[in-house]
Design an enzyme around this catalytic site. Structure first.
Site, PDB file in Angstrom:
ATOM      1  N   CYS A  37      71.808  38.173  40.133  1.00  0.00           N
ATOM      2  CA  CYS A  37      71.026  39.065  40.984  1.00  0.00           C
ATOM      3  C   CYS A  37      69.559  38.664  40.912  1.00  0.00           C
ATOM      4  CB  CYS A  37      71.222  40.504  40.486  1.00  0.00           C
ATOM      5  SG  CYS A  37      70.225  41.750  41.304  1.00  0.00           S
ATOM      6  N   GLY A  38      68.819  38.919  41.962  1.00  0.00           N
ATOM      7  CA  GLY A  38      67.383  38.659  41.924  1.00  0.00           C
ATOM      8  C   GLY A  38      66.676  39.467  40.850  1.00  0.00           C
TER       9      GLY A  38
END
Length: 164
Positions: A37-38
């Site tokens: 995930c970012g």
């Protein structure tokens, strides 16, 4: 802790049964996490919190979740290896869990009743949503995913509830 939260059966990432009753004497920060995930770099700040506040009675608990664009696809072993080698994670991780939807884990059925600072309860928005529990198990704060674990409002909330 409130009976409903402490009585909920949980499973650790390595398959052992547990519950929040194990942490009833301290504060707990429950965070749904993902490896791809970012927001995954938040693991670094979560580990710092875990280290800095451990002796004062805070436990960070990571809850891997694959419900947001498949960003936690790994097996338990892959998740553990990624967390420990990439971010040096030492805090407890639970088994991969659904936080929203028809198969939402009972823990998240309770946690998501808590409103955020804007007064909104309901579904977890994304990976890295944080729930702070005071000693005894009352949910006292909910921080949305983009709120960094070491943001001033998170630190202030932790300082207000850690027992030591």
């Amino acid at each position: 802790m409130t009976a409903s939260l402490t009585d909920i059966s949980l499973t650790t990432l390595d398959g052992k049964p547990t519950s929040l009753a194990e942490y009833a004497d301290g504060a707990v920060l429950v965070v749904n996490v993902a490896s791809k995930c970012g927001l995954t770099p938040q693991y670094s700040a979560l580990e710092r919190l875990a280290q800095e506040y451990r002796d004062r009675g805070l436990t960070v608990i990571g809850v891997p979740c694959n419900q947001f664009m498949g960003q936690e696809p790994g097996t338990a072993e892959e998740i553990q290896t990624f967390c420990s080698t990439t971010y040096g994670v030492t805090f407890p991780l639970l088994a991969k869990t659904d936080v929203n939807g028809a198969n939402r884990h009972p823990l998240y059925a309770e946690l998501t009743k808590t409103p955020d600072a804007a007064g909104e309860a309901g579904d977890v928005q994304w990976n890295f949503e944080k729930f702070l529990l005071a000693p005894g198990g009352r949910v006292v704060n909910r921080f949305r995913p983009r709120t960094e674990p070491d943001a001033p409002e998170v630190i202030a909330a932790i300082e207000a509830v850690v027992p030591r």
